[in-house]
Design a protein around this motif. Structure first.
Motif, PDB file in Angstrom:
ATOM      1  N   LYS A  58       0.721  -1.044   0.079  1.00  0.00           N
ATOM      2  CA  LYS A  58      -0.117   0.104   0.026  1.00  0.00           C
ATOM      3  C   LYS A  58       0.845   1.327  -0.035  1.00  0.00           C
ATOM      4  CE  LYS A  58      -4.050   2.077   2.462  1.00  0.00           C
ATOM      5  NZ  LYS A  58      -3.535   3.454   2.468  1.00  0.00           N
ATOM      6  N   ALA A  59       1.711   1.297   0.875  1.00  0.00           N
ATOM      7  CA  ALA A  59       2.823   2.348   0.724  1.00  0.00           C
ATOM      8  C   ALA A  59       3.511   2.734  -0.421  1.00  0.00           C
ATOM      9  CB  ALA A  59       3.758   2.263   1.921  1.00  0.00           C
ATOM     10  N   GLN A  60       4.049   1.487  -1.133  1.00  0.00           N
ATOM     11  CA  GLN A  60       4.680   1.652  -2.296  1.00  0.00           C
ATOM     12  C   GLN A  60       3.990   2.006  -3.582  1.00  0.00           C
ATOM     13  OE1 GLN A  60       7.497  -1.911  -2.924  1.00  0.00           O
ATOM     14  NE2 GLN A  60       7.760  -1.738  -0.647  1.00  0.00           N
ATOM     15  N   THR A  61       2.686   1.407  -3.457  1.00  0.00           N
ATOM     16  CA  THR A  61       1.873   1.581  -4.773  1.00  0.00           C
ATOM     17  C   THR A  61       1.065   2.907  -4.871  1.00  0.00           C
ATOM     18  OG1 THR A  61       0.197   0.158  -4.093  1.00  0.00           O
ATOM     19  CG2 THR A  61       2.018  -0.805  -5.348  1.00  0.00           C
ATOM     20  N   GLY A  62       0.613   3.150  -3.575  1.00  0.00           N
ATOM     21  CA  GLY A  62      -0.248   4.431  -3.412  1.00  0.00           C
ATOM     22  C   GLY A  62      -1.896   3.999  -3.754  1.00  0.00           C
ATOM     23  N   ILE A  63      -2.191   2.883  -3.850  1.00  0.00           N
ATOM     24  CA  ILE A  63      -3.503   2.229  -4.124  1.00  0.00           C
ATOM     25  C   ILE A  63      -4.389   2.154  -2.913  1.00  0.00           C
ATOM     26  CG2 ILE A  63      -2.641   1.140  -6.334  1.00  0.00           C
ATOM     27  CD1 ILE A  63      -3.087  -1.437  -4.800  1.00  0.00           C
ATOM     28  N   LYS A  64      -5.651   2.352  -2.984  1.00  0.00           N
ATOM     29  CA  LYS A  64      -6.412   2.172  -1.789  1.00  0.00           C
ATOM     30  C   LYS A  64      -6.412   0.826  -1.065  1.00  0.00           C
ATOM     31  CE  LYS A  64      -8.302   6.196  -2.706  1.00  0.00           C
ATOM     32  NZ  LYS A  64      -8.127   7.364  -1.870  1.00  0.00           N
ATOM     33  N   ALA A  65      -6.905   0.752   0.123  1.00  0.00           N
ATOM     34  CA  ALA A  65      -6.844  -0.426   0.926  1.00  0.00           C
ATOM     35  C   ALA A  65      -7.421  -1.766   0.122  1.00  0.00           C
ATOM     36  CB  ALA A  65      -7.180   0.041   2.411  1.00  0.00           C
ATOM     37  N   ASN A  66      -8.541  -1.202  -0.229  1.00  0.00           N
ATOM     38  CA  ASN A  66      -9.498  -2.506  -0.689  1.00  0.00           C
ATOM     39  C   ASN A  66      -8.903  -2.815  -2.006  1.00  0.00           C
ATOM     40  OD1 ASN A  66     -11.933  -0.947   0.699  1.00  0.00           O
ATOM     41  ND2 ASN A  66     -11.981  -3.163   1.080  1.00  0.00           N
ATOM     42  N   HIS A  67      -8.232  -1.990  -2.840  1.00  0.00           N
ATOM     43  CA  HIS A  67      -7.430  -2.479  -4.000  1.00  0.00           C
ATOM     44  C   HIS A  67      -6.160  -3.490  -3.549  1.00  0.00           C
ATOM     45  CE1 HIS A  67      -8.989   1.358  -6.254  1.00  0.00           C
ATOM     46  NE2 HIS A  67      -9.678   0.494  -6.140  1.00  0.00           N
ATOM     47  N   VAL A  68      -5.705  -3.183  -2.354  1.00  0.00           N
ATOM     48  CA  VAL A  68      -4.529  -4.367  -2.118  1.00  0.00           C
ATOM     49  C   VAL A  68      -5.322  -5.443  -1.764  1.00  0.00           C
ATOM     50  CG1 VAL A  68      -2.785  -4.552  -0.314  1.00  0.00           C
ATOM     51  CG2 VAL A  68      -3.171  -2.237  -1.067  1.00  0.00           C
ATOM     52  N   CYS A  69      -6.154  -5.523  -1.152  1.00  0.00           N
ATOM     53  CA  CYS A  69      -6.768  -6.785  -0.769  1.00  0.00           C
ATOM     54  C   CYS A  69      -7.133  -7.563  -1.816  1.00  0.00           C
ATOM     55  CB  CYS A  69      -7.969  -6.524   0.250  1.00  0.00           C
ATOM     56  SG  CYS A  69      -7.710  -5.725   1.580  1.00  0.00           S
ATOM     57  N   GLN A  70      -8.048  -6.897  -2.861  1.00  0.00           N
ATOM     58  CA  GLN A  70      -8.466  -7.418  -4.185  1.00  0.00           C
ATOM     59  C   GLN A  70      -7.048  -7.924  -5.091  1.00  0.00           C
ATOM     60  OE1 GLN A  70     -11.437  -8.262  -5.372  1.00  0.00           O
ATOM     61  NE2 GLN A  70     -12.377  -7.679  -3.623  1.00  0.00           N
ATOM     62  N   ALA A  71      -5.861  -7.186  -4.649  1.00  0.00           N
ATOM     63  CA  ALA A  71      -4.851  -7.611  -5.628  1.00  0.00           C
ATOM     64  C   ALA A  71      -4.096  -9.032  -4.783  1.00  0.00           C
ATOM     65  CB  ALA A  71      -3.653  -6.651  -5.300  1.00  0.00           C
ATOM     66  N   ILE A  72      -4.351  -9.202  -3.569  1.00  0.00           N
ATOM     67  CA  ILE A  72      -3.975 -10.369  -3.015  1.00  0.00           C
ATOM     68  C   ILE A  72      -4.879 -11.464  -3.367  1.00  0.00           C
ATOM     69  CG2 ILE A  72      -3.807 -11.482  -0.734  1.00  0.00           C
ATOM     70  CD1 ILE A  72      -3.243  -8.943   0.504  1.00  0.00           C
TER      71      ILE A  72
END
Length: 251
Positions: A58-72
């Motif tokens: 999240k810190a490196q890409t700057g995307i939203k929290a839920n986007h990180v969850c979806q990426a996982i």
């Protein structure tokens, strides 16, 4: 219920195209970083991987929290679906109920990008309108085509109730000793069928041992005959009443 995907074209103003592209790139970067960690740590559990990657990605890409969850979830899902996961490209973005909303009365969708929530008009026809009518979807995928058009695939649930009386069916167990055994108790021995197969096997072995040009031609003819026999047999087995008549005449 059956879940289907309704493909809808988005009307994207010029000023938001770069924001969509930036979000797609951030999501792809997140997927690639997560995949590298998963491979290195040999971790393919969603919860455990979340603890490993959430904060740094999240810190490196700057995307939203839920986007990180979806990426996982995207990384875990791809790893289970294919043997070798290639590099993720910035062409799609998974959305859930927190990052996506369909507004039927306005025929618009709200999509959370890196810059925040943005609403886009849908450019769809009667087919899509009928499928989306009365729906409150909670999942979608935003896609960018090679022609730089943007689409959103909206997941909806469609009822699949039977429209008529269910026909009477029986179960059939196929084997070698008993060629077919039905769930209502009928059974047909496979002894005669197996003898035909054995005859083909012996004949084929005898012809193969000669190793001549004429023997190779004969092998091709035998192969065709055996395939036609098996195709005919499978067809008759699938039509049990006809197969029963055949079986009685075969005794």
């Amino acid at each position: 219920m059956q879940t289907i995907s309704v493909k809808c074209k988005l009307q994207v103003p010029v000023k938001f195209r770069s924001e969509i592209d930036r979000t797609l790139q951030g999501f792809a970067d997140a997927c690639n970083q997560i995949h590298e960690v998963a491979k290195r740590e040999k971790c393919w559990n969603t919860v455990k991987l979340h603890h490993l990657v959430y904060a740094p990605v999240k810190a490196q890409t700057g995307i939203k929290a839920n986007h990180v969850c979806q990426a996982i979830r995207r990384v875990i899902g791809n790893a289970k679906a294919v043997k070798q996961v290639h590099k993720f490209r910035p062409t799609s973005l998974n959305l859930d109920a927190r990052t996506f909303q369909y507004l039927e009365e306005l025929q618009t969708v709200g999509v959370t990008l890196m810059c925040g929530r943005v609403k886009f008009k849908l450019s769809i026809g009667n087919y899509q309108l009928a499928l989306l009518k009365g729906q409150v979807p909670t999942a979608a995928t935003l896609n960018k085509t090679k022609h730089d058009d943007y689409y959103i695939n909206i997941c909806v649930d469609i009822p699949t109730n039977p429209t008529g009386k269910t026909p009477k069916v029986i179960g059939v167990d196929l084997g070698r000793r008993d060629i077919a055994t039905t769930s209502n108790g009928d059974s047909w021995s496979g002894k005669q069928i197996q003898s035909t197969r054995d005859r083909f096997i012996l004949l084929r072995a005898n012809v193969q041992s000669k190793r001549t040009r004429s023997s190779r031609k004969l092998l091709r003819r035998l192969s065709g005959r055996e395939q036609r026999f098996q195709k005919w047999l499978n067809h008759n087995i699938s039509h049990i009443p006809h197969f029963k008549m055949y079986y009685l005449s075969f005794q």
